[in-house]
Design a protein around this motif. Structure first.
Motif, PDB file in Angstrom:
ATOM      1  N   GLU A 234       0.801  -1.227   0.000  1.00 41.47           N
ATOM      2  CA  GLU A 234       0.000   0.000   0.000  1.00 41.47           C
ATOM      3  C   GLU A 234       0.834   1.278   0.000  1.00 41.47           C
ATOM      4  N   SER A 235       2.103   1.169   0.426  1.00 40.21           N
ATOM      5  CA  SER A 235       2.969   2.338   0.525  1.00 40.21           C
ATOM      6  C   SER A 235       4.266   2.085  -0.216  1.00 40.21           C
ATOM      7  N   ILE A 236       4.946   3.185  -0.524  1.00 40.05           N
ATOM      8  CA  ILE A 236       6.204   3.097  -1.251  1.00 40.05           C
ATOM      9  C   ILE A 236       7.148   4.164  -0.715  1.00 40.05           C
ATOM     10  N   GLU A 237       8.423   3.860  -0.677  1.00 46.34           N
ATOM     11  CA  GLU A 237       9.419   4.836  -0.227  1.00 46.34           C
ATOM     12  C   GLU A 237      10.096   5.439  -1.442  1.00 46.34           C
ATOM     13  N   LEU A 238      10.184   6.777  -1.454  1.00 43.52           N
ATOM     14  CA  LEU A 238      10.867   7.489  -2.532  1.00 43.52           C
ATOM     15  C   LEU A 238      12.009   8.300  -1.940  1.00 43.52           C
TER      16      LEU A 238
ATOM     17  N   GLN B 206      16.915  12.183   0.970  1.00 45.76           N
ATOM     18  CA  GLN B 206      15.911  11.994   2.012  1.00 45.76           C
ATOM     19  C   GLN B 206      14.868  10.981   1.526  1.00 45.76           C
ATOM     20  N   VAL B 207      14.514  10.046   2.393  1.00 43.06           N
ATOM     21  CA  VAL B 207      13.509   9.041   2.045  1.00 43.06           C
ATOM     22  C   VAL B 207      12.165   9.466   2.632  1.00 43.06           C
TER      23      VAL B 207
ATOM     24  N   VAL C 116      -3.260   5.144 -19.270  1.00 42.58           N
ATOM     25  CA  VAL C 116      -3.926   5.857 -20.347  1.00 42.58           C
ATOM     26  C   VAL C 116      -3.124   5.558 -21.603  1.00 42.58           C
ATOM     27  N   ASP C 117      -3.760   4.937 -22.579  1.00 40.89           N
ATOM     28  CA  ASP C 117      -3.092   4.553 -23.827  1.00 40.89           C
ATOM     29  C   ASP C 117      -1.806   3.767 -23.573  1.00 40.89           C
ATOM     30  N   GLY C 118      -1.854   2.863 -22.598  1.00 41.56           N
ATOM     31  CA  GLY C 118      -0.714   1.993 -22.324  1.00 41.56           C
ATOM     32  C   GLY C 118       0.354   2.576 -21.423  1.00 41.56           C
ATOM     33  N   GLN C 119       0.278   3.853 -21.087  1.00 41.17           N
ATOM     34  CA  GLN C 119       1.258   4.476 -20.182  1.00 41.17           C
ATOM     35  C   GLN C 119       0.697   4.459 -18.763  1.00 41.17           C
ATOM     36  N   GLY C 120       1.465   3.902 -17.822  1.00 37.31           N
ATOM     37  CA  GLY C 120       1.022   3.824 -16.447  1.00 37.31           C
ATOM     38  C   GLY C 120       1.343   5.087 -15.662  1.00 37.31           C
ATOM     39  N   TYR C 121       0.455   5.425 -14.744  1.00 35.37           N
ATOM     40  CA  TYR C 121       0.633   6.592 -13.874  1.00 35.37           C
ATOM     41  C   TYR C 121       0.288   6.206 -12.449  1.00 35.37           C
ATOM     42  N   ALA C 122       0.965   6.849 -11.508  1.00 36.41           N
ATOM     43  CA  ALA C 122       0.703   6.632 -10.087  1.00 36.41           C
ATOM     44  C   ALA C 122       0.414   7.971  -9.423  1.00 36.41           C
ATOM     45  N   ILE C 123      -0.571   7.957  -8.538  1.00 38.48           N
ATOM     46  CA  ILE C 123      -0.886   9.116  -7.710  1.00 38.48           C
ATOM     47  C   ILE C 123      -0.477   8.735  -6.292  1.00 38.48           C
ATOM     48  N   LEU C 124       0.464   9.485  -5.732  1.00 36.88           N
ATOM     49  CA  LEU C 124       0.993   9.187  -4.407  1.00 36.88           C
ATOM     50  C   LEU C 124       0.705  10.338  -3.456  1.00 36.88           C
ATOM     51  N   VAL C 125       0.383  10.000  -2.213  1.00 36.22           N
ATOM     52  CA  VAL C 125       0.147  11.010  -1.180  1.00 36.22           C
ATOM     53  C   VAL C 125       0.928  10.625   0.071  1.00 36.22           C
ATOM     54  N   GLN C 126       1.393  11.632   0.775  1.00 33.85           N
ATOM     55  CA  GLN C 126       2.056  11.360   2.048  1.00 33.85           C
ATOM     56  C   GLN C 126       0.982  11.154   3.103  1.00 33.85           C
TER      57      GLN C 126
END
Length: 103
Positions: A21-25, A31-32, A43-53
């Motif tokens: 459910e979470s990811i570290e960037l 800084q992590v 969308v048209d084969g390109q993946g997108y991610a929406i991330l929130v802190q």
């Protein structure tokens, strides 16, 4: 150019399946930060991610591209094209805050 409309969205779970459910960037300063995966779609084969802190749910979210390396590993990439970023952001807003139907 991709058609960024609700009809063209394919919901995905590739990041959640790979990372949970979470990811570290890591930012450019090393800084992590931990982000929750709010949404993933293509969308048209390109993946997108929406991330929130997690501690800033009411603030701005991150919009990133999901890129699959030749070896199959997943990477998140910044969207450098302002128009593409704006299109994805507006599409997510449209999905998250649908307009009320006028009677």
């Amino acid at each position: 150019m991709a058609d960024f409309s609700v009809e063209n969205i394919v919901w995905t779970q590739v990041l959640k399946e790979a990372f949970g459910e979470s990811i570290e960037l890591e930012d450019e300063k090393g800084q992590v930060e931990v982000y929750d995966i709010a949404a993933e779609f293509e969308v048209d084969g390109q993946g997108y991610a929406i991330l929130v802190q997690p501690d800033r749910m009411d603030e701005e979210y991150e919009v990133l591209r999901i890129v699959t390396d030749p070896d199959g590993s997943l990477q998140l990439a910044t969207i450098d094209d302002d128009e593409e970023w704006e299109n994805v952001s507006e599409l997510y807003d449209e999905l998250t805050f649908p307009e009320e139907d006028e009677d």
